[in-house]
Design a protein around this motif. Structure first.
Motif, PDB file in Angstrom:
ATOM      1  N   LEU A 257     -17.776  40.040  20.546  1.00 50.66           N
ATOM      2  CA  LEU A 257     -16.961  40.950  19.507  1.00 50.66           C
ATOM      3  C   LEU A 257     -17.645  40.681  18.172  1.00 50.66           C
ATOM      4  CD1 LEU A 257     -14.677  42.919  19.128  1.00 50.66           C
ATOM      5  CD2 LEU A 257     -13.138  41.024  18.783  1.00 50.66           C
ATOM      6  N   ILE A 258     -17.875  39.408  17.725  1.00 47.22           N
ATOM      7  CA  ILE A 258     -18.047  39.284  16.331  1.00 47.22           C
ATOM      8  C   ILE A 258     -19.541  39.779  16.136  1.00 47.22           C
ATOM      9  CG2 ILE A 258     -18.912  37.530  14.777  1.00 47.22           C
ATOM     10  CD1 ILE A 258     -16.755  35.838  15.654  1.00 47.22           C
ATOM     11  N   TRP A 259     -20.566  39.661  16.834  1.00 42.79           N
ATOM     12  CA  TRP A 259     -21.836  39.951  16.977  1.00 42.79           C
ATOM     13  C   TRP A 259     -22.129  41.505  16.910  1.00 42.79           C
ATOM     14  CZ3 TRP A 259     -26.293  36.503  19.334  1.00 42.79           C
ATOM     15  CH2 TRP A 259     -26.004  35.242  18.841  1.00 42.79           C
ATOM     16  N   GLY A 260     -21.209  41.955  17.903  1.00 41.87           N
ATOM     17  CA  GLY A 260     -21.142  43.626  17.975  1.00 41.87           C
ATOM     18  C   GLY A 260     -20.723  44.286  16.862  1.00 41.87           C
ATOM     19  N   THR A 261     -19.619  43.712  15.993  1.00 43.04           N
ATOM     20  CA  THR A 261     -19.255  44.172  14.936  1.00 43.04           C
ATOM     21  C   THR A 261     -20.041  44.267  13.836  1.00 43.04           C
ATOM     22  OG1 THR A 261     -16.817  43.680  15.621  1.00 43.04           O
ATOM     23  CG2 THR A 261     -17.210  44.409  13.203  1.00 43.04           C
ATOM     24  N   ILE A 262     -20.647  43.076  13.584  1.00 44.31           N
ATOM     25  CA  ILE A 262     -21.751  42.906  12.740  1.00 44.31           C
ATOM     26  C   ILE A 262     -23.078  43.897  12.900  1.00 44.31           C
ATOM     27  CG2 ILE A 262     -23.481  41.469  11.641  1.00 44.31           C
ATOM     28  CD1 ILE A 262     -21.739  39.047  12.234  1.00 44.31           C
ATOM     29  N   LEU A 263     -23.633  43.985  14.038  1.00 45.55           N
ATOM     30  CA  LEU A 263     -24.703  44.957  14.233  1.00 45.55           C
ATOM     31  C   LEU A 263     -24.449  46.460  14.227  1.00 45.55           C
ATOM     32  CD1 LEU A 263     -26.192  42.742  17.413  1.00 45.55           C
ATOM     33  CD2 LEU A 263     -26.898  43.141  14.998  1.00 45.55           C
ATOM     34  N   VAL A 264     -23.169  46.647  14.964  1.00 43.18           N
ATOM     35  CA  VAL A 264     -22.660  48.090  14.847  1.00 43.18           C
ATOM     36  C   VAL A 264     -22.545  48.668  13.440  1.00 43.18           C
ATOM     37  CG1 VAL A 264     -21.025  49.832  15.424  1.00 43.18           C
ATOM     38  CG2 VAL A 264     -21.853  48.344  17.248  1.00 43.18           C
ATOM     39  N   GLY A 265     -21.892  47.464  12.516  1.00 43.01           N
ATOM     40  CA  GLY A 265     -21.498  47.908  11.095  1.00 43.01           C
ATOM     41  C   GLY A 265     -22.775  48.066  10.364  1.00 43.01           C
ATOM     42  N   SER A 266     -23.653  47.238  10.664  1.00 43.30           N
ATOM     43  CA  SER A 266     -24.942  47.361  10.035  1.00 43.30           C
ATOM     44  C   SER A 266     -25.830  48.769  10.246  1.00 43.30           C
ATOM     45  CB  SER A 266     -26.108  46.221  10.430  1.00 43.30           C
ATOM     46  OG  SER A 266     -25.553  44.949   9.798  1.00 43.30           O
ATOM     47  N   PHE A 267     -25.607  49.093  11.568  1.00 40.71           N
ATOM     48  CA  PHE A 267     -26.250  50.507  11.959  1.00 40.71           C
ATOM     49  C   PHE A 267     -25.510  51.616  11.168  1.00 40.71           C
ATOM     50  CE2 PHE A 267     -26.135  54.080  14.939  1.00 40.71           C
ATOM     51  CZ  PHE A 267     -27.809  54.205  14.843  1.00 40.71           C
ATOM     52  N   LEU A 268     -24.132  51.568  11.021  1.00 44.70           N
ATOM     53  CA  LEU A 268     -23.211  52.644  10.343  1.00 44.70           C
ATOM     54  C   LEU A 268     -23.714  52.476   8.981  1.00 44.70           C
ATOM     55  CD1 LEU A 268     -19.795  52.379  11.928  1.00 44.70           C
ATOM     56  CD2 LEU A 268     -21.718  53.900  12.563  1.00 44.70           C
ATOM     57  N   THR A 269     -23.873  51.236   8.434  1.00 46.23           N
ATOM     58  CA  THR A 269     -24.220  51.369   6.803  1.00 46.23           C
ATOM     59  C   THR A 269     -25.667  51.840   6.683  1.00 46.23           C
ATOM     60  OG1 THR A 269     -23.001  49.374   6.710  1.00 46.23           O
ATOM     61  CG2 THR A 269     -24.593  49.696   4.961  1.00 46.23           C
ATOM     62  N   ILE A 270     -26.653  51.711   7.429  1.00 45.89           N
ATOM     63  CA  ILE A 270     -27.862  52.023   7.304  1.00 45.89           C
ATOM     64  C   ILE A 270     -27.991  53.652   7.447  1.00 45.89           C
ATOM     65  CG2 ILE A 270     -30.160  52.447   8.461  1.00 45.89           C
ATOM     66  CD1 ILE A 270     -29.713  49.419   9.689  1.00 45.89           C
ATOM     67  N   LEU A 271     -27.149  54.131   8.413  1.00 47.11           N
ATOM     68  CA  LEU A 271     -26.937  55.700   8.551  1.00 47.11           C
ATOM     69  C   LEU A 271     -26.512  56.274   7.248  1.00 47.11           C
ATOM     70  CD1 LEU A 271     -25.607  56.213  12.192  1.00 47.11           C
ATOM     71  CD2 LEU A 271     -27.992  56.555  11.455  1.00 47.11           C
ATOM     72  N   GLY A 272     -25.417  55.867   6.770  1.00 47.45           N
ATOM     73  CA  GLY A 272     -24.728  56.319   5.606  1.00 47.45           C
ATOM     74  C   GLY A 272     -25.617  56.174   4.238  1.00 47.45           C
TER      75      GLY A 272
END
Length: 474
Positions: free
Chosen positions: A406-421
Motif C-alpha cells: 500500500l505504501i509503495w503503491g501510494t508513493i509511486l502512483v502519487g509521483s506519476f500523478l504529480t509528473i502528469l500535473g
C-alpha cells in the motif's frame, strides 16, 4: 542562544531605528542572516564533534528552568533555516517584494527567531512559545503587499493555527498534570515511573500533541489552511514557508522518539498508528491536487502537501532507518519546494497570471524559466536524477515489511500523478505559448539577485544528490 537572540535584536532595531529607510533595513537584515548562517554552521560543527550541549537560562535546573539543547538534529535544522532565509532574502530584494509593504525585514527576523527557538528548545512549553512567535511573524508576512484575497487567506490561516495553539495548551496541561514537568528529557525519564492509572491521561496528551503537529505539518484531514495560504502568499514568503511545515515534522520526530517512543507502555505504537494512514492520505490528496490545480501557485502548494505526506510516512516508522530517510527527504523537499515557489513567482510576474488553463504569448527569459521549472518539477515529483528520487527510494526502503504494498503503491502512483500535473502545466505555459504569438516577448527587468537565489536552490539540490552518501551517513 545566539540564533534566538540575534534575530530578535536586529528585528527590534529595524523597527525602532530604520523603519523609514529601506536600504538600511536590507543591509542590516541580510548581514544578520549571514551571521546567523555562520553561527549555525559553527553549531553544526560543534554538534558533530561533541555530545549534545545544554544551556540553562538563568542557571535554573529542570523542571523549573528554560533549557536550550543543541544536538545534530537541531543543528541541521538551524543551518537549513538560515541558508533558506538568506536565499529568500536575496530574492525578495532582487524582485522588490520587500518594498511592497511595511516591516518585511523586521517580521522576517522575528520569524527566524521563532524558528531557531523551536529547534533549540528542550522544553515543551517553550516549544509552544516559539511556535507562537513564528506564527505571529508569519501572519504579517502572509498579508505583505495587501489585497482582499490575501487578507482572506490570512484570516483562514490565523483561524486554523489558533485552533492548533489552543490544542497545544490543552496537551501541555494534560501532560503536566501527570508528570509535573514540561522539560522534554525530564518527561521522558518520569514516564517509566508513572502509575498505570495515569496511562489514559497520558494517551490523551499524546493524541492532542499529534493533532497540533498534524495541523502544523498540513496532514489530512487538517491540511485545509495550506493551499490557499501558500498560493496567495507573496512568492518569497511562500518559499520561506517551505520550512514552516517542517517544524511540525521536526516536533513529531522529537516527541515521538524522546517522549513517546514505541517502547513506552502507556502509548505504545499509538502515534505511529495515527500518523501512517494520515500520511498516506496526505500524499494521495497532494498528488491529486497537483493534477487538478488550474493555477501554478496552487499546484506548488499541493506539491508541498504531497511532500509532507511522503515525509510523514518515513517519520511514522520511528526507526533509525526511517528517521534517516525522513531527514534526507526533509532537506530535499525544503529546497525543492522553495525553488518551485520562486520559479512560479517569476513566471506569474511575467505572464500576469498563473493560470494553466490557456496558453498566453511567450514571456521574457522563457527558455531559462522553462528549464528551471522543469528542474523544480522533477525534484518535487521525485524523478531521477534529482535528490527527490533518492529520498523516495530511502523512504520506500525504510518501509519494507507489512503494508509495504500500500505504501509503495501510494508513493509511486502519487509521483506519476504529480509528473502528469506538472507536464500539463509546463507544456501549456512554455510550449503552446509559441503558437499564440510569434513576435518577440515583452522585455522585463533583469533581476540578477532573483536568478542567483533560484539557481542557489537548484545547486543545493544538485549537491544533495552528489553528496547523498555522506549526508545519509551523517
Amino acid at each position: 542562544i545566539a540564533p534566538v537572540i540575534l534575530p530578535v535584536l536586529v528585528g527590534g532595531l529595524i523597527v525602532l531605528a530604520m523603519r523609514h529607510d529601506l536600504l538600511l533595513q536590507r543591509v542590516f537584515s541580510v548581514a544578520a542572516t549571514v551571521v546567523l548562517l555562520l553561527i549555525s554552521g559553527a553549531l553544526l560543527y560543534a554538534a558533530s564533534v561533541e555530545p549534545p550541549e545544554v544551556y540553562f537560562m538563568g542557571d535554573w535546573p529542570a523542571p523549573f528552568g528554560i533549557v536550550l539543547v543543541l544536538d545534530r538534529l537541531a543543528a541541521i535544522m538551524l543551518v537549513l533555516t538560515a541558508l533558506l532565509a538568506l536565499i529568500v532574502q536575496l530574492y525578495a530584494i532582487g524582485t522588490g517584494w520587500d518594498a511592497r509593504g511595511k516591516h518585511f525585514h523586521a517580521l522576517f527576523q522575528f520569524q527566524l527567531m521563532g524558528l531557531s527557538g523551536a529547534y533549540l528548545t528542550g522544553d515543551a512549553f517553550n516549544l509552544f512559545v516559539f511556535f507562537e512567535v513564528l506564527l505571529i511573524a508569519s501572519y504579517g508576512l502572509m498579508i505583505h503587499g495587501g489585497g482582499k484575497d490575501r487578507l482572506r487567506a490570512g484570516v483562514q490561516y490565523i483561524a486554523f493555527n489558533l485552533v492548533g495553539s489552543t490544542l497545544f495548551l490543552f496537551a501541555l496541561a494534560t501532560i503536566y498534570s501527570v508528570t509535573g514537568t514540561l522539560n522534554m528529557a525530564d518527561i521522558a525519564q518520569k514516564l517509566g515511573t508513572l502509575p498505570e492509572g495515569d496511562a489514559a491521561i497520558l494517551r490523551v496528551g499524546a493524541v492532542l500533541l499529534i493533532l497540533v503537529f498534524a495541523i502544523k505539518g498540513a496532514l489530512v484531514p487538517l491540511q485545509f489552511w495550506l493551499p490557499a495560504t501558500y498560493a496567495l502568499a507573496p512568492g518569497p514568503v511562500a518559499a520561506l514557508f517551505a520550512i514552516m511545515t517542517k517544524v511540525g515534522a521536526y516536533a513529531t520526530i522529537r516527541t515521538g522518539t524522546l517522549i513517546f517512543p514505541p517502547t513506552t507502555p502507556a502509548t505504545g505504537t499509538l502515534i505511529a498508528d495515527l500518523l501512517a494512514p494520515a500520511a498516506l492520505a496526505t500524499l494521495a490528496l497532494g498528488a491529486v491536487g497537483v493534477l487538478g490545480a488550474t493555477g501554478l501557485a496552487r499546484q506548488a502548494a499541493f506539491a508541498a502537501i504531497a511532500s509532507m505526506g511522503t515525509l510523514f510516512i518515513a517519520v511514522a516508522t520511528f526507526t533509525p532507518q526511517g528517521t534517516t530517510a525522513a531527514l534526507y527527504y526533509l532537506l530535499h523537499s525544503t529546497l525543492g519546494g522553495a525553488m518551485l515557489f520562486l520559479v512560479v513567482d517569476l513566471v506569474t510576474d511575467r505572464r500576469g497570471t498563473d493560470t494553466t488553463r490557456r496558453a498566453l504569448p511567450p514571456i521574457a527569459q522563457q527558455g531559462l524559466l522553462a528549464a528551471l521549472f522543469f528542474a523544480a518539477a522533477i525534484a518535487m515529483a521525485g524523478m531521477p536524477p534529482i535528490s527527490g528520487f533518492l529520498g523516495k527510494l530511502l523512504v520506500m526502503d525504510a518501509t519494507r515489511g507489512p503494508g509495504m504494498g500500500l505504501i509503495w503503491g501510494t508513493i509511486l502512483v502519487g509521483s506519476f500523478l504529480t509528473i502528469l500535473g506538472f507536464a500539463r502545466s509546463g507544456s501549456t505555459i512554455f510550449w503552446k505559448s509559441h503558437e499564440t504569438q510569434p513576435e518577440e516577448p515583452a522585455r522585463h527587468a533583469r533581476e540578477p539577485l532573483a536568478w542567483v537565489a533560484v539557481f542557489s536552490l537548484g545547486l543545493g539540490l544538485v549537491l544533495l544528490t552528489v553528496f547523498a552518501g555522506p549526508v545519509i551517513d551523517y
